[in-house]
Design a protein around this motif. Structure first.
Motif, PDB file in Angstrom:
ATOM      1  N   ARG A   7      57.556 -32.414  34.969  1.00 44.57           N
ATOM      2  CA  ARG A   7      56.941 -33.598  35.589  1.00 44.57           C
ATOM      3  C   ARG A   7      55.453 -33.371  35.827  1.00 44.57           C
ATOM      4  NH1 ARG A   7      60.667 -37.101  37.541  1.00 44.57           N
ATOM      5  NH2 ARG A   7      62.778 -36.283  37.404  1.00 44.57           N
ATOM      6  N   CYS A   8      54.705 -34.465  35.809  1.00 46.09           N
ATOM      7  CA  CYS A   8      53.277 -34.350  36.100  1.00 46.09           C
ATOM      8  C   CYS A   8      52.809 -35.614  36.800  1.00 46.09           C
ATOM      9  CB  CYS A   8      52.484 -34.147  34.805  1.00 46.09           C
ATOM     10  SG  CYS A   8      50.767 -33.694  35.145  1.00 46.09           S
ATOM     11  N   ASN A   9      51.835 -35.449  37.686  1.00 50.19           N
ATOM     12  CA  ASN A   9      51.290 -36.609  38.392  1.00 50.19           C
ATOM     13  C   ASN A   9      50.079 -37.192  37.674  1.00 50.19           C
ATOM     14  OD1 ASN A   9      49.966 -34.267  38.986  1.00 50.19           O
ATOM     15  ND2 ASN A   9      50.077 -34.459  41.208  1.00 50.19           N
ATOM     16  N   TYR A  29      45.275 -35.968  26.055  1.00 54.55           N
ATOM     17  CA  TYR A  29      45.381 -34.894  25.063  1.00 54.55           C
ATOM     18  C   TYR A  29      46.642 -34.060  25.247  1.00 54.55           C
ATOM     19  CZ  TYR A  29      43.391 -32.525  29.106  1.00 54.55           C
ATOM     20  OH  TYR A  29      43.162 -32.074  30.378  1.00 54.55           O
ATOM     21  N   CYS A  30      47.371 -34.344  26.326  1.00 57.10           N
ATOM     22  CA  CYS A  30      48.506 -33.496  26.698  1.00 57.10           C
ATOM     23  C   CYS A  30      49.830 -34.239  26.534  1.00 57.10           C
ATOM     24  CB  CYS A  30      48.320 -33.070  28.148  1.00 57.10           C
ATOM     25  SG  CYS A  30      49.493 -31.879  28.757  1.00 57.10           S
ATOM     26  N   MET A  31      49.795 -35.523  26.902  1.00 59.38           N
ATOM     27  CA  MET A  31      51.050 -36.286  26.927  1.00 59.38           C
ATOM     28  C   MET A  31      50.924 -37.512  26.022  1.00 59.38           C
ATOM     29  SD  MET A  31      52.976 -37.957  30.160  1.00 59.38           S
ATOM     30  CE  MET A  31      53.103 -36.659  31.305  1.00 59.38           C
ATOM     31  N   LEU A  76      52.109 -19.555  36.597  1.00 59.54           N
ATOM     32  CA  LEU A  76      52.963 -20.740  36.705  1.00 59.54           C
ATOM     33  C   LEU A  76      52.209 -21.936  36.135  1.00 59.54           C
ATOM     34  CD1 LEU A  76      54.413 -20.247  40.293  1.00 59.54           C
ATOM     35  CD2 LEU A  76      55.344 -19.477  38.101  1.00 59.54           C
ATOM     36  N   THR A  77      52.933 -22.746  35.387  1.00 58.48           N
ATOM     37  CA  THR A  77      52.302 -23.912  34.797  1.00 58.48           C
ATOM     38  C   THR A  77      53.334 -25.014  34.720  1.00 58.48           C
ATOM     39  OG1 THR A  77      51.115 -24.680  32.825  1.00 58.48           O
ATOM     40  CG2 THR A  77      52.641 -22.883  32.475  1.00 58.48           C
ATOM     41  N   GLY A  78      53.062 -26.055  33.941  1.00 57.18           N
ATOM     42  CA  GLY A  78      54.027 -27.152  33.859  1.00 57.18           C
ATOM     43  C   GLY A  78      53.725 -28.008  32.639  1.00 57.18           C
ATOM     44  N   GLY A  79      54.015 -29.252  32.751  1.00 56.60           N
ATOM     45  CA  GLY A  79      54.062 -30.176  33.868  1.00 56.60           C
ATOM     46  C   GLY A  79      53.018 -29.776  34.923  1.00 56.60           C
ATOM     47  N   GLU A  80      53.187 -30.289  36.081  1.00 57.72           N
ATOM     48  CA  GLU A  80      52.264 -29.947  37.154  1.00 57.72           C
ATOM     49  C   GLU A  80      53.025 -29.135  38.207  1.00 57.72           C
ATOM     50  OE1 GLU A  80      49.179 -29.730  37.864  1.00 57.72           O
ATOM     51  OE2 GLU A  80      49.645 -29.182  39.912  1.00 57.72           O
ATOM     52  N   PRO A  81      52.735 -27.842  38.310  1.00 58.83           N
ATOM     53  CA  PRO A  81      53.534 -26.982  39.193  1.00 58.83           C
ATOM     54  C   PRO A  81      53.541 -27.415  40.660  1.00 58.83           C
ATOM     55  CG  PRO A  81      51.697 -25.759  38.220  1.00 58.83           C
ATOM     56  CD  PRO A  81      51.745 -27.074  37.537  1.00 58.83           C
ATOM     57  N   ILE A  91      55.261 -27.692  27.214  1.00 59.55           N
ATOM     58  CA  ILE A  91      55.127 -26.249  26.951  1.00 59.55           C
ATOM     59  C   ILE A  91      54.520 -25.580  28.172  1.00 59.55           C
ATOM     60  CG2 ILE A  91      54.129 -24.466  25.481  1.00 59.55           C
ATOM     61  CD1 ILE A  91      53.812 -26.539  23.269  1.00 59.55           C
ATOM     62  N   GLY A  92      53.415 -26.154  28.624  1.00 62.59           N
ATOM     63  CA  GLY A  92      52.655 -25.492  29.700  1.00 62.59           C
ATOM     64  C   GLY A  92      51.539 -24.735  29.023  1.00 62.59           C
ATOM     65  N   GLY A  93      50.292 -25.096  29.336  1.00 64.19           N
ATOM     66  CA  GLY A  93      49.142 -24.585  28.568  1.00 64.19           C
ATOM     67  C   GLY A  93      48.915 -23.128  28.763  1.00 64.19           C
TER      68      GLY A  93
HETATM   69  N1  SAM Z   1      49.335 -29.781  34.909  1.00 64.82           N
HETATM   70  C1  SAM Z   1      48.633 -28.552  34.872  1.00 64.82           C
HETATM   71  C2  SAM Z   1      47.187 -28.778  34.494  1.00 64.82           C
HETATM   72  O1  SAM Z   1      46.838 -29.911  34.185  1.00 64.82           O
HETATM   73  O2  SAM Z   1      46.432 -27.824  34.554  1.00 64.82           O
HETATM   74  C3  SAM Z   1      49.267 -27.474  34.020  1.00 64.82           C
HETATM   75  C4  SAM Z   1      49.791 -27.877  32.682  1.00 64.82           C
HETATM   76  S1  SAM Z   1      48.576 -28.250  31.468  1.00 64.82           S
HETATM   77  C5  SAM Z   1      49.616 -28.486  30.077  1.00 64.82           C
HETATM   78  C6  SAM Z   1      47.869 -26.672  31.218  1.00 64.82           C
HETATM   79  C7  SAM Z   1      46.523 -26.641  30.522  1.00 64.82           C
HETATM   80  O3  SAM Z   1      46.671 -27.043  29.182  1.00 64.82           O
HETATM   81  C8  SAM Z   1      45.476 -27.538  31.140  1.00 64.82           C
HETATM   82  O4  SAM Z   1      44.327 -26.810  31.467  1.00 64.82           O
HETATM   83  C9  SAM Z   1      45.180 -28.512  30.060  1.00 64.82           C
HETATM   84  O5  SAM Z   1      43.852 -28.901  30.098  1.00 64.82           O
HETATM   85  C10 SAM Z   1      45.513 -27.724  28.794  1.00 64.82           C
HETATM   86  N2  SAM Z   1      45.820 -28.570  27.666  1.00 64.82           N
HETATM   87  C11 SAM Z   1      46.748 -29.540  27.580  1.00 64.82           C
HETATM   88  N3  SAM Z   1      46.735 -30.137  26.376  1.00 64.82           N
HETATM   89  C12 SAM Z   1      45.761 -29.530  25.666  1.00 64.82           C
HETATM   90  C13 SAM Z   1      45.253 -29.695  24.350  1.00 64.82           C
HETATM   91  N4  SAM Z   1      45.728 -30.608  23.537  1.00 64.82           N
HETATM   92  N5  SAM Z   1      44.264 -28.898  23.945  1.00 64.82           N
HETATM   93  C14 SAM Z   1      43.747 -27.970  24.778  1.00 64.82           C
HETATM   94  N6  SAM Z   1      44.193 -27.738  26.023  1.00 64.82           N
HETATM   95  C15 SAM Z   1      45.180 -28.528  26.482  1.00 64.82           C
END
Ligand code: SAM
Length: 397
Positions: free
Chosen positions: A88-90, A95-97, A133-138, A395-397
């Protein structure tokens, strides 16, 4: 589990690691359970290491079949575990979802807190000394502080660092508790300092929460506070110097991350701003005041600082200059799947194994086999963008 009966006989396995400067002497000695008298042999080897040199040369990357559980066939020891503690993430970062969101796994498919701690303990017993720890949003996990406290209790087994990657939205009030529970450091994601652009990036409001969390984390004396910035052409690449300016007064480490392709994130080569382009632009602004920092062992970032500034900055160059040869990381995702390479699409399920009553030794065996299958390097940029992978949020970055 005892790794060996005669530590000195194991030294040849580590010889290349020590010579390459990939490990600290003390961590090898601890892993080998050396007696003080045997430490001298380790020290002698590492005194020959090239300083700040952690890259594995081709010669170094020869298959090693008798290596410990967390070593792969190319001599890389995986002492760094990233655990995704929720899907889950808030926020809804573009670029992530994927725009349409993701299908969340049912709760029963996710590792429980107890299972996460068991997996963590098993890894630490094999030599993992850093957990992120990562997530989603930990921070959306209600029991995040208790989870950190549980990890903190693994320190006597060898765990040294507990860190978390967070978007900072719901972090501020938890900062003192997390610190007290044993959290060492934080990576806080912030891609723009402009509140309107923040909304475009994340499809939500809240940049002021993140900025305040960064300031408070610095004030609370965390061992490190890093700011993760994913750089995208035409969206925030003009803000790179402004982010460097954050390092003027604050002891932060700003990480510029090259935009990576994941399922559903609309990656395109044109949106990628490579490390060389960013550093060239910064040289126009800062000239000779930019100082390159020595590479850290198992580095992911190429570090720099501006002369006289408190903080530093760096580039995560996964796209233009990968760092597979010194990779020491594995990931366990929220559903209990183990992923040995961020860009590899093979996964090994630990959850069902654990729920079927597997002993620690059986789990260790499965982990070991997965790590031994890790490839020497992931595919190049063009192939990567075509390969299926999970969305980053899962996956969790
Ligand atoms: N929700 C947390 C956050 O936003 O930091 C942890 C999870 S997020 C997936 C972890 C890291 O992955 C974040 O720093 C995010 O910027 C990076 N990230 C996600 N999608 C990416 C992408 N397509 N390319 C590069 N970094 C990415």
């Amino acid at each position: 589990m005892r790794l060996n009966r005669n530590p000195v006989r194991q030294l040849p396995i580590y010889r290349r690691h020590l010579l390459a400067g990939a490990y600290e002497t003390t961590s090898v000695a601890r892993r080998l359970q050396c007696l003080p008298s045997q430490l001298a042999a380790c020290r002698e080897l590492s005194s020959k290491a090239e300083p700040a040199q952690s890259r594995l040369s081709d010669e170094y990357a020869q298959p090693q079949t008798n290596a410990p559980v967390l070593s792969d066939m190319f001599g890389r020891f995986h002492n760094y575990l990233r655990i995704s503690v929720t899907e889950r993430c808030n926020l809804r970062c573009q670029y992530c979802m994927p725009a349409e969101g993701i299908e969340l796994s049912p709760n029963s498919h996710l590792l429980t807190t107890e299972e996460i701690l068991r997996v963590a303990r098993i890894f630490v017993a094999q030599g993992v000394d850093k957990i992120r720890l990562t997530g989603g949003e930990p921070t959306v996990r209600k029991d995040i502080v208790e989870l950190v406290r549980g990890l903190n209790s693994l320190r006597p087994l060898g765990l040294k660092h507990i860190a978390m990657t967070t978007n900072g939205i719901a972090l501020r009030r938890k900062l003192p508790l997390l610190r007290e529970a044993g959290m060492n450091g934080l990576n806080i994601s912030l891609d723009t300092r402009d509140p309107r652009k923040f909304e475009a990036f994340t499809r939500r409001k809240g940049s002021d929460h993140v900025l305040r969390a960064i300031a408070d984390a610095c004030a609370l004396g965390y061992d490190f506070v890093k700011v993760n910035v994913v750089v995208m052409r035409g969206q925030n690449d003009d803000e790179v110097p402004a982010f460097v300016e954050m390092t003027h007064d604050d002891p932060v480490d700003v990480r510029f991350i090259e935009y990576m392709p994941f399922d559903g994130n609309q990656w395109g080569r044109k949106k990628l701003v490579g490390y060389y382009e960013m550093i060239d632009r910064l040289k126009l602004v800062y000239g000779d005041s930019i100082v390159q920092l020595p590479l850290e062992p198992n580095h992911t970032a190429k570090g720099y600082k501006i002369d006289g500034y408190r903080g530093q900055f760096g580039f995560i160059t996964s796209m233009t200059k990968s760092f597979c040869s010194s990779c020491n990381r594995v990931r366990v995702m929220a559903d209990g799947n183990l992923k040995v390479c961020l860009f590899g699409n093979t996964e090994v399920g630990l959850r069902d194994l654990i729920r079927a009553g597997a002993s620690d030794a059986e789990v260790v065996d499965t982990i070991s086999q997965a790590i031994k299958r890790k490839k020497r390097a992931h595919a190049g940029l063009d192939i990567l963008s075509q390969l299926p992978n999970r969305p980053m949020i899962k996956i969790g970055g």
